[in-house]
Design an enzyme around this catalytic site. Structure first.
Site, PDB file in Angstrom:
ATOM      1  NE  ARG A  22       1.909  42.744   5.870  1.00 62.53           N
ATOM      2  CZ  ARG A  22       3.167  42.288   5.889  1.00 62.53           C
ATOM      3  NH1 ARG A  22       3.674  41.731   6.964  1.00 62.53           N
ATOM      4  NH2 ARG A  22       3.908  42.395   4.809  1.00 62.53           N
ATOM      5  NE  ARG A  37       4.280  46.501   4.022  1.00 64.03           N
ATOM      6  CZ  ARG A  37       5.261  45.763   4.535  1.00 64.03           C
ATOM      7  NH1 ARG A  37       5.242  45.419   5.802  1.00 64.03           N
ATOM      8  NH2 ARG A  37       6.264  45.367   3.794  1.00 64.03           N
ATOM      9  NE  ARG A  62      13.948  42.476   4.609  1.00 63.56           N
ATOM     10  CZ  ARG A  62      12.861  42.930   5.229  1.00 63.56           C
ATOM     11  NH1 ARG A  62      12.945  43.624   6.331  1.00 63.56           N
ATOM     12  NH2 ARG A  62      11.677  42.679   4.731  1.00 63.56           N
ATOM     13  CE  LYS A 121      10.593  40.114   9.603  1.00 67.45           C
ATOM     14  NZ  LYS A 121       9.875  39.552   8.449  1.00 67.45           N
ATOM     15  NE  ARG A 172       7.688  42.456   0.777  1.00 68.88           N
ATOM     16  CZ  ARG A 172       6.494  42.581   1.347  1.00 68.88           C
ATOM     17  NH1 ARG A 172       5.414  42.727   0.592  1.00 68.88           N
ATOM     18  NH2 ARG A 172       6.385  42.584   2.642  1.00 68.88           N
TER      19      ARG A 172
END
Ligand code: AMP
Length: 307
Positions: A127, A164, A88, A13, A175
């Site tokens: 990431r 992160r 969400r 996203k 998550r």
């Protein structure tokens, strides 16, 4: 255009919003980035959000909604925006719908990015974000040259890549679980509104961008047949049950009347045996031995027959 990008963590996203933002010239509004910035600045919102974020849980709806309301009030949003990571939950989606209706700026499209869970975990572990400009890279999928030699537009120096804190294995599992439970239901919510487009978000980033552009220009996924709201369905079911039991009561009364019309030990044959007054008359006349037939003929006639 006013767009929502839906999809699990790691579905791309953020990457796709950044590309869309450059192409369409509208801001990307990432609830995750806004919350991380609040945490980094040590604001009251950041302090309240940090625990949930560190644990891979969702931050309370009321906090996120207040933050998004403020962000959508900023001067760069009337020309359109890309919402990334918000809404969400169903409560957030409903609140967003009310807010945009009040602003006279309804959504144009919602795009769901589909990626299987093994690929999501791989992407999340690779990431990295630039600590200065926030640009997202992936050690496995971004071109090596971009990761190593591109300069940060904020500092003019090479990007400072960081991972992160919530991109660790345990938090990622939570998550993904939270996504399935709280966010996946939004697919049906937006499909019912005729806004949903679904794209395959696996494979090359450029290819996914092409699919996204195509989806935004294409008609939305067909609406599922609209279901009445739950409360209306419950009321309709109650009405159906009530009228069914009224029918049963009525047919019980009729049966009782028919039984009541039968003098004991005798069989009553007749078309209107259920008429209680006529039947009572017959009973009393038969009982007193006055007659074997009702006084009047025609429709009210009831014939008596000894067994
Ligand atoms: P993201 O960068 O979108 O993966 O978001 C990182 C974290 O921020 C999430 O795991 C949540 O803890 C929190 N967060 C971001 N957006 C929302 C939202 N719309 N509602 C609740 N929590 C959110």
């Amino acid at each position: 255009m006013r767009i929502v990008l839906l999809g699990p963590p790691g579905s791309g996203k953020g990457t796709q919003s950044q590309r869309l933002m450059e192409r369409l010239g509208i801001p990307q509004i990432s609830s995750g980035d806004l919350l991380r910035s609040a945490v980094a600045r040590g604001t009251e919102l950041g302090r309240q959000a940090k625990g949930a974020m560190d644990g891979g849980r969702l931050v309370e709806d009321s906090l996120v909604l207040q933050m998004i309301r403020e962000r959508l009030g900023e001067p760069d949003t009337p020309g359109g925006f890309i919402l990334d990571g918000f809404p969400r939950t169903l409560a957030q989606a409903e609140a967003l719908e009310r807010l945009l209706r009040a602003l006279g700026q309804p959504l144009d499209a919602v795009v769901q990015l589909e990626v299987d869970s093994a690929e999501l975990v791989r992407r999340i572990s690779g990431r990295r974000c630039c600590a200065d400009c926030g640009r997202v890279f992936n050690l496995f999928t971004s071109p090596r040259t971009a990761v190593e030699s591109e300069l940060c537009p904020k500092t003019g120096a090479p990007h400072r890549l960081t991972q992160r804190p919530d991109d660790n294995e345990a938090t990622v599992a939570e998550r993904l679980r939270v996504y399935e439970e709280k966010t996946r239901p939004l697919i049906d919510f937006y499909r019912a509104r005729g806004l949903l487009r679904v794209i395959d978000a696996t494979g090359d980033v450029d290819e996914v961008s092409r699919r996204l552009t195509q989806a935004l220009g294409a008609p939305a996924a067909p609406r599922a047949p609209r279901r009445a709201p739950a409360a209306t369905r419950v009321r309709a079911a109650k009405r159906r049950r009530a009228s069914a039991s009224a029918r049963v009561r009525r047919s019980g009364r009729t049966a009782r009347r028919v039984r009541a019309a039968r003098p004991s030990g005798r069989r009553v044959r007749g078309r209107t045996a259920a008429k209680p007054k006529a039947a009572a008359k017959v009973r009393s006349r038969v009982a007193s031995g006055k007659t074997r037939r009702p006084a009047r003929g025609g429709r009210g006639r009831i014939r008596e027959k000894r067994r």
